[in-house]
Each structure stands twice: as structure tokens, then as C-alpha cells.
Design a protein around this motif. Structure first.
Motif, PDB file in Angstrom:
ATOM      1  N   GLN A 105      -7.766  -1.776  11.826  1.00 53.14           N
ATOM      2  CA  GLN A 105      -7.097  -0.735  12.622  1.00 53.14           C
ATOM      3  C   GLN A 105      -5.726  -0.403  12.053  1.00 53.14           C
ATOM      4  OE1 GLN A 105      -7.252  -2.629  16.518  1.00 53.14           O
ATOM      5  NE2 GLN A 105      -8.660  -1.024  17.217  1.00 53.14           N
ATOM      6  N   GLN A 106      -4.957  -1.442  11.734  1.00 51.95           N
ATOM      7  CA  GLN A 106      -3.600  -1.226  11.218  1.00 51.95           C
ATOM      8  C   GLN A 106      -3.635  -0.500   9.864  1.00 51.95           C
ATOM      9  OE1 GLN A 106      -0.553  -1.786  12.484  1.00 51.95           O
ATOM     10  NE2 GLN A 106      -1.332  -2.592  14.406  1.00 51.95           N
ATOM     11  N   ILE A 107      -4.532  -0.937   8.973  1.00 45.66           N
ATOM     12  CA  ILE A 107      -4.619  -0.306   7.655  1.00 45.66           C
ATOM     13  C   ILE A 107      -5.064   1.150   7.795  1.00 45.66           C
ATOM     14  CG2 ILE A 107      -5.845  -0.307   5.441  1.00 45.66           C
ATOM     15  CD1 ILE A 107      -5.842  -3.427   5.682  1.00 45.66           C
ATOM     16  N   ALA A 108      -6.010   1.402   8.678  1.00 47.10           N
ATOM     17  CA  ALA A 108      -6.468   2.785   8.894  1.00 47.10           C
ATOM     18  C   ALA A 108      -5.315   3.651   9.396  1.00 47.10           C
ATOM     19  CB  ALA A 108      -7.632   2.805   9.877  1.00 47.10           C
ATOM     20  N   ASN A 109      -4.523   3.134  10.331  1.00 48.45           N
ATOM     21  CA  ASN A 109      -3.374   3.886  10.851  1.00 48.45           C
ATOM     22  C   ASN A 109      -2.341   4.156   9.755  1.00 48.45           C
ATOM     23  OD1 ASN A 109      -4.419   3.998  13.444  1.00 48.45           O
ATOM     24  ND2 ASN A 109      -3.368   2.141  14.098  1.00 48.45           N
ATOM     25  N   ILE A 110      -2.035   3.126   8.970  1.00 48.13           N
ATOM     26  CA  ILE A 110      -1.060   3.289   7.891  1.00 48.13           C
ATOM     27  C   ILE A 110      -1.592   4.277   6.856  1.00 48.13           C
ATOM     28  CG2 ILE A 110       0.109   2.133   5.978  1.00 48.13           C
ATOM     29  CD1 ILE A 110       0.148  -0.418   7.778  1.00 48.13           C
ATOM     30  N   SER A 111      -2.864   4.157   6.509  1.00 54.46           N
ATOM     31  CA  SER A 111      -3.460   5.030   5.498  1.00 54.46           C
ATOM     32  C   SER A 111      -3.395   6.495   5.916  1.00 54.46           C
ATOM     33  CB  SER A 111      -4.908   4.624   5.226  1.00 54.46           C
ATOM     34  OG  SER A 111      -4.937   3.343   4.639  1.00 54.46           O
ATOM     35  N   ARG A 112      -3.613   6.764   7.204  1.00 54.34           N
ATOM     36  CA  ARG A 112      -3.493   8.149   7.692  1.00 54.34           C
ATOM     37  C   ARG A 112      -2.076   8.669   7.495  1.00 54.34           C
ATOM     38  NH1 ARG A 112      -7.263   6.405  11.462  1.00 54.34           N
ATOM     39  NH2 ARG A 112      -5.720   5.809  13.005  1.00 54.34           N
ATOM     40  N   GLU A 113      -1.099   7.816   7.757  1.00 52.95           N
ATOM     41  CA  GLU A 113       0.297   8.233   7.584  1.00 52.95           C
ATOM     42  C   GLU A 113       0.620   8.450   6.105  1.00 52.95           C
ATOM     43  OE1 GLU A 113       2.954   5.596   9.695  1.00 52.95           O
ATOM     44  OE2 GLU A 113       1.633   5.600  11.445  1.00 52.95           O
ATOM     45  N   VAL A 114       0.110   7.555   5.253  1.00 54.99           N
ATOM     46  CA  VAL A 114       0.361   7.668   3.822  1.00 54.99           C
ATOM     47  C   VAL A 114      -0.269   8.941   3.262  1.00 54.99           C
ATOM     48  CG1 VAL A 114      -0.179   6.631   1.576  1.00 54.99           C
ATOM     49  CG2 VAL A 114       0.683   5.197   3.431  1.00 54.99           C
ATOM     50  N   THR A 115      -1.435   9.322   3.773  1.00 51.38           N
ATOM     51  CA  THR A 115      -2.126  10.523   3.310  1.00 51.38           C
ATOM     52  C   THR A 115      -1.249  11.755   3.470  1.00 51.38           C
ATOM     53  OG1 THR A 115      -4.261   9.536   3.841  1.00 51.38           O
ATOM     54  CG2 THR A 115      -4.212  11.914   3.621  1.00 51.38           C
ATOM     55  N   ARG A 116      -0.433  11.778   4.495  1.00 49.89           N
ATOM     56  CA  ARG A 116       0.471  12.916   4.720  1.00 49.89           C
ATOM     57  C   ARG A 116       1.509  13.056   3.610  1.00 49.89           C
ATOM     58  NH1 ARG A 116       1.622  11.039  10.597  1.00 49.89           N
ATOM     59  NH2 ARG A 116      -0.467  11.133  11.395  1.00 49.89           N
ATOM     60  N   HIS A 117       1.748  11.951   2.891  1.00 54.16           N
ATOM     61  CA  HIS A 117       2.757  11.958   1.833  1.00 54.16           C
ATOM     62  C   HIS A 117       2.135  11.999   0.439  1.00 54.16           C
ATOM     63  CE1 HIS A 117       5.801  11.141   4.827  1.00 54.16           C
ATOM     64  NE2 HIS A 117       5.067  10.144   5.275  1.00 54.16           N
ATOM     65  N   GLY A 118       0.836  12.262   0.365  1.00 51.36           N
ATOM     66  CA  GLY A 118       0.107  12.238  -0.901  1.00 51.36           C
ATOM     67  C   GLY A 118       0.569  13.251  -1.929  1.00 51.36           C
ATOM     68  N   THR A 119       1.313  14.255  -1.498  1.00 51.91           N
ATOM     69  CA  THR A 119       1.791  15.265  -2.442  1.00 51.91           C
ATOM     70  C   THR A 119       3.207  14.969  -2.926  1.00 51.91           C
ATOM     71  OG1 THR A 119       2.593  16.649  -0.626  1.00 51.91           O
ATOM     72  CG2 THR A 119       0.348  17.079  -1.445  1.00 51.91           C
ATOM     73  N   ALA A 120       3.772  13.828  -2.520  1.00 45.86           N
ATOM     74  CA  ALA A 120       5.115  13.451  -2.969  1.00 45.86           C
ATOM     75  C   ALA A 120       5.131  13.328  -4.494  1.00 45.86           C
ATOM     76  CB  ALA A 120       5.540  12.138  -2.323  1.00 45.86           C
ATOM     77  N   GLN A 121       6.285  13.506  -5.067  1.00 46.05           N
ATOM     78  CA  GLN A 121       6.442  13.482  -6.518  1.00 46.05           C
ATOM     79  C   GLN A 121       6.949  12.120  -6.980  1.00 46.05           C
ATOM     80  OE1 GLN A 121       5.527  16.208  -8.448  1.00 46.05           O
ATOM     81  NE2 GLN A 121       4.743  16.891  -6.471  1.00 46.05           N
ATOM     82  N   GLY A 122       6.862  11.896  -8.283  1.00 51.03           N
ATOM     83  CA  GLY A 122       7.460  10.734  -8.909  1.00 51.03           C
ATOM     84  C   GLY A 122       6.725   9.436  -8.633  1.00 51.03           C
ATOM     85  N   LYS A 123       7.474   8.349  -8.800  1.00 51.42           N
ATOM     86  CA  LYS A 123       6.928   6.995  -8.650  1.00 51.42           C
ATOM     87  C   LYS A 123       6.371   6.771  -7.251  1.00 51.42           C
ATOM     88  CE  LYS A 123       8.335   2.297  -9.833  1.00 51.42           C
ATOM     89  NZ  LYS A 123       9.453   1.443 -10.253  1.00 51.42           N
ATOM     90  N   LEU A 124       7.079   7.270  -6.253  1.00 56.44           N
ATOM     91  CA  LEU A 124       6.637   7.105  -4.873  1.00 56.44           C
ATOM     92  C   LEU A 124       5.346   7.874  -4.609  1.00 56.44           C
ATOM     93  CD1 LEU A 124       7.296   5.729  -2.242  1.00 56.44           C
ATOM     94  CD2 LEU A 124       8.778   7.647  -1.658  1.00 56.44           C
ATOM     95  N   GLY A 125       5.254   9.084  -5.105  1.00 54.89           N
ATOM     96  CA  GLY A 125       4.035   9.877  -4.959  1.00 54.89           C
ATOM     97  C   GLY A 125       2.848   9.182  -5.604  1.00 54.89           C
ATOM     98  N   SER A 126       3.067   8.614  -6.792  1.00 57.29           N
ATOM     99  CA  SER A 126       2.002   7.878  -7.477  1.00 57.29           C
ATOM    100  C   SER A 126       1.551   6.675  -6.652  1.00 57.29           C
ATOM    101  CB  SER A 126       2.479   7.389  -8.847  1.00 57.29           C
ATOM    102  OG  SER A 126       2.755   8.469  -9.685  1.00 57.29           O
ATOM    103  N   ALA A 127       2.509   5.965  -6.061  1.00 57.50           N
ATOM    104  CA  ALA A 127       2.179   4.799  -5.233  1.00 57.50           C
ATOM    105  C   ALA A 127       1.381   5.229  -4.002  1.00 57.50           C
ATOM    106  CB  ALA A 127       3.457   4.068  -4.823  1.00 57.50           C
ATOM    107  N   PHE A 128       1.783   6.335  -3.378  1.00 59.69           N
ATOM    108  CA  PHE A 128       1.050   6.838  -2.214  1.00 59.69           C
ATOM    109  C   PHE A 128      -0.386   7.212  -2.593  1.00 59.69           C
ATOM    110  CE2 PHE A 128       5.179   8.386  -0.040  1.00 59.69           C
ATOM    111  CZ  PHE A 128       5.259   7.231   0.721  1.00 59.69           C
ATOM    112  N   ARG A 129      -0.534   7.903  -3.712  1.00 57.91           N
ATOM    113  CA  ARG A 129      -1.874   8.321  -4.135  1.00 57.91           C
ATOM    114  C   ARG A 129      -2.757   7.122  -4.486  1.00 57.91           C
ATOM    115  NH1 ARG A 129       1.419  12.379  -5.602  1.00 57.91           N
ATOM    116  NH2 ARG A 129       1.853  11.639  -7.710  1.00 57.91           N
ATOM    117  N   GLU A 130      -2.162   6.084  -5.045  1.00 56.05           N
ATOM    118  CA  GLU A 130      -2.929   4.870  -5.350  1.00 56.05           C
ATOM    119  C   GLU A 130      -3.438   4.210  -4.064  1.00 56.05           C
ATOM    120  OE1 GLU A 130      -2.566   0.723  -7.897  1.00 56.05           O
ATOM    121  OE2 GLU A 130      -0.890   2.125  -7.905  1.00 56.05           O
ATOM    122  N   ILE A 131      -2.602   4.189  -3.042  1.00 52.93           N
ATOM    123  CA  ILE A 131      -3.021   3.632  -1.746  1.00 52.93           C
ATOM    124  C   ILE A 131      -4.143   4.470  -1.154  1.00 52.93           C
ATOM    125  CG2 ILE A 131      -2.310   3.313   0.663  1.00 52.93           C
ATOM    126  CD1 ILE A 131       0.398   2.385  -0.444  1.00 52.93           C
TER     127      ILE A 131
END
Length: 139
Positions: A105-131
Motif C-alpha cells: 500500500q505504501q509503495i503504491a501510494n508513493i509511486s503514484r506521487e512519484v509518477t506526477r514528477h516523471g517529467t522532472a529534468q536532470g538527476k532527480l528526473g532520472s531517479a523518478f523515472r527509474e522508480i
């Protein structure tokens, strides 16, 4: 008196200080042998909060922590979610299922939030997309 890593970590997470929380995540990432499902259940709620940080370093550590949890426990969590305990009483299996359910449940909730940031740029964007990619393979 001997204080366990888990009780110390639990106290640190309850402080609700993001700096302390991120430091704890870094210590845990440096010591993979201390991780188990119980540690995951303690870490994930604070991890979700850390994903709301405005500090890029905090977000990068949060990403690294979530990636570690998914890589290390994703298959176990998925397997337990697909085969809940039935029939005779097996306390250990029931406890493992409860922890897996909570982590799922927790991972699913976090993953939904991370998906919103999937278009971020740079190192952080890459980390979000990997997740996002990792999450899709387990959830």
C-alpha cells in the motif's frame, strides 16, 4: 543497555525531522544487512513524507531508499500479495502477509506521487523515472 537498530530508527523517524530522517535513510542504505520487512514498514511512511521535500538531496536519498526497498523486497511483497494465507493457522505467514500488505500500500501510494514528477529534468528526473519503471514491474 543495548538498543536495537530498529528501535533507534523508530525513534529517529518519530522525530519527524526531515534532516534526521534523510540521515537515517543514508545509514540504512549503507548497511543493507539491517533491512527486513519490519524495517520497511517503519521507513515507508516517513519516506512518503520525504518525497514532499523541497530539497533535491532529500529527494535523491528518498529515491535511492525506495529503489532499494523495491529491488530487495518487491518480489517478496508481490508473491505474498498474490498468495494470501488461507487454511490452517500460520502466525509467521500471517505476520509476513500483513507486513507485505502494508508495504504494498505504501509503495503504491508513493509511486503514484512519484509518477506526477516523471517529467522532472536532470538527476532527480532520472531517479523518478527509474522508480516508475521499477514500480511497474512489481505493482
Amino acid at each position: 543497555a543495548v538498543v536495537s537498530t530498529q528501535s533507534t530508527g523508530d525513534v529517529a523517524l518519530r522525530l519527524e525531522d526531515q534532516g534526521v530522517t534523510v540521515d537515517l535513510f543514508q545509514v540504512l542504505l549503507a548497511r543493507p544487512a539491517v533491512w527486513d520487512l519490519h524495517v520497511c514498514t517503519l521507513v515507508l511512511p516517513s519516506l512518503r513524507t520525504t518525497f514532499h521535500s523541497k530539497h533535491e538531496n532529500h529527494l535523491l536519498v528518498a529515491c535511492a531508499t525506495l529503489k532499494h526497498i523495491i529491488r530487495s523486497f518487491g518480489q517478496l511483497i508481490k508473491d505474498n500479495m498474490n498468495a494470501p494465507p488461507v487454511g490452517h493457522i500460520d502466525i509467521t505467514r500471517e505476520e509476513r502477509y500483513k507486513k507485505c500488505h502494508l508495504c504494498h500500500q505504501q509503495i503504491a501510494n508513493i509511486s503514484r506521487e512519484v509518477t506526477r514528477h516523471g517529467t522532472a529534468q536532470g538527476k532527480l528526473g532520472s531517479a523518478f523515472r527509474e522508480i516508475i519503471k521499477l514500480s511497474e514491474s512489481y505493482y
